[in-house]
Design an enzyme around this catalytic site. Sequence first.
Site, short mmCIF file in Angstrom:
data_model
loop_
_atom_site.label_atom_id
_atom_site.label_comp_id
_atom_site.label_asym_id
_atom_site.label_seq_id
_atom_site.Cartn_x
_atom_site.Cartn_y
_atom_site.Cartn_z
CE LYS A 120 5.03 4.73 7.24
NZ LYS A 120 4.34 5.16 8.49
CB VAL A 140 3.87 -0.50 3.40
CG1 VAL A 140 4.23 -1.69 4.29
CG2 VAL A 140 3.72 0.77 4.25
CG ASP A 160 -4.05 9.43 10.99
OD1 ASP A 160 -5.27 9.70 10.95
OD2 ASP A 160 -3.40 9.08 9.99
CG PHE A 183 4.57 11.08 5.50
CD1 PHE A 183 4.69 12.34 4.93
CD2 PHE A 183 3.85 10.93 6.66
CE1 PHE A 183 4.10 13.44 5.54
CE2 PHE A 183 3.25 12.03 7.27
CZ PHE A 183 3.38 13.29 6.71
N GLY A 184 4.99 7.62 2.13
CA GLY A 184 5.79 6.57 1.52
C GLY A 184 4.96 5.34 1.17
N GLY A 211 0.97 5.44 1.33
CA GLY A 211 0.42 6.42 2.25
C GLY A 211 0.95 7.80 1.94
N GLY A 244 0.82 -1.21 0.00
CA GLY A 244 0.00 0.00 0.00
C GLY A 244 0.85 1.25 0.00
#
Length: 504
Positions: free
Chosen positions: A237, A223, A335, A220-221, A218, A216
């Site tokens: 990650k 995985v 979060d 900031f980066g 996100g 996946g």
Amino acid sequence: MVMVLAIDLSHNHFSSGIPSALASCTALEYLNLSWNAFEGPIPASLAKLKNLQDMDFSFNNLSGTIPVALQDMTMLHHLNLSSNSLTGEVPKGGVFSDLGTSAVAGNLGLCGAWINLPPCPNFKSKHKGLSVSHKVTIVVLISIVILILCFLLLAFSYKWRYKRQSISTDNVDDSVSSETDSADQSTLDLHVEPTRISYEQLVSATHGFSEANLLGRGGFGSVYKGTLYNGTHIAVKVLNFQDKNAHKSFITECNALKRVRHRNVIKVITVCSNPVLKALVLPFMSNGSLDRWLYLDGGDECKLNLNDRLTIALGIAQGMEYLHHYCFVQVIHCDLKPSNVLMGDDITPYVADFGIAKVVFGDSLDSLASTNALQGSFGYMAPGTEYAMGGKIGTMGDIYSYGILLLELLTRKKPTDTMFTEGLTLPKWVCMNFPDDIAEVVDHTLLRNVNESDPSAVLVCLTQLLQVGLVCTNKSPLQRPSMKEVVMKLNDIKDAFLNISTIL
């Protein structure tokens, strides 16, 4: 031979003395016996646990003095002995050198002015009336010792200053920013696992970070799933270098997770940092996220029964309680939502993704705390400007997010569902049907075995859980409970649910 790494017997009714046999668990890293009725002294033999990093004996009936041998436990970073009946002087070395008063609060017999406790009694010598010659001799000897110490301090001052600057195993900011010139020396060890994983091993494990291994993406980066040479599955990650905020996120997540030890919080295996890659190496969770379990394939059914959801809710709350109250620093997640909760075996939840977490050192928040950017995900953030638009960040924001998550867990309705328009929100929708018409809001799969003439344990449990969610999502932060209170309430609900279910 079984290597026990963590023991958590907190919030039970255990009594008698702390078993000295615990000293034989030489691999133990986490020991929590808090909120019990243990009595007697703390066994000095526990000092043999050289790998122990977190020990919590708070809220018991322990007595006697604190064993001085505990200060020799070099890996021990978190110690909580509060609310007992301990006496005597608090040791000064090892973990005690950085110990706060709160860690020993509630022990009226302890002393030690250096830790803001009452000074220990000063026992004067019974021998009085020293002669003048003896007094002169003592003064001369003291002067000589002082001179020798001054010379030693001057001789080693530069060497000591250099050593302090060059050795910084606990400062992730300095370690991560000190990038090596080659990929062969690119791994930063966070004292979580003895095994280092090199850049080449990560490339090989993920098949060159191929799309086939992508789990996946996100903010900031990305995985990736990987398999090490020994068959161990990992999740990598990888930082997005093009995002200017990604580096800060990377540092924050390192600071938040570097010494975290809890069964419901994801742990870092190691960190890889070099000019071409910055990555967190985490355990691979084959069961995916809680979000996936709730909305598997977009179908109308959810395989999680009420007991499963109660277990998950309690596990998440216990992980957040640790981060807020018992971690070596206070961590505010910022979060919390189902997609940031990973599912392990036996329906064990792990709080994960600390990319925008806030780390509180003492009374000060880290440099990322004040920002004009949104902090969190829409629908899960506390209302108003509490910290959605750079307002004051605190644990009450996490409490609100947890309340939304709990309501979503029970209703299987996302807070961003299209039905929530024109001022209608998930908490308001539940509140409108609480407590008489909760069948209108809870997931229908939870009501299949409910007899209308005998609501039994199911409706009682659901009503109590929804009430916890509503209290956590109160608009006023002052009206929300702490995570300690949430965990205690959920434990009571679970005990009552199991007892009623057994009777019926």
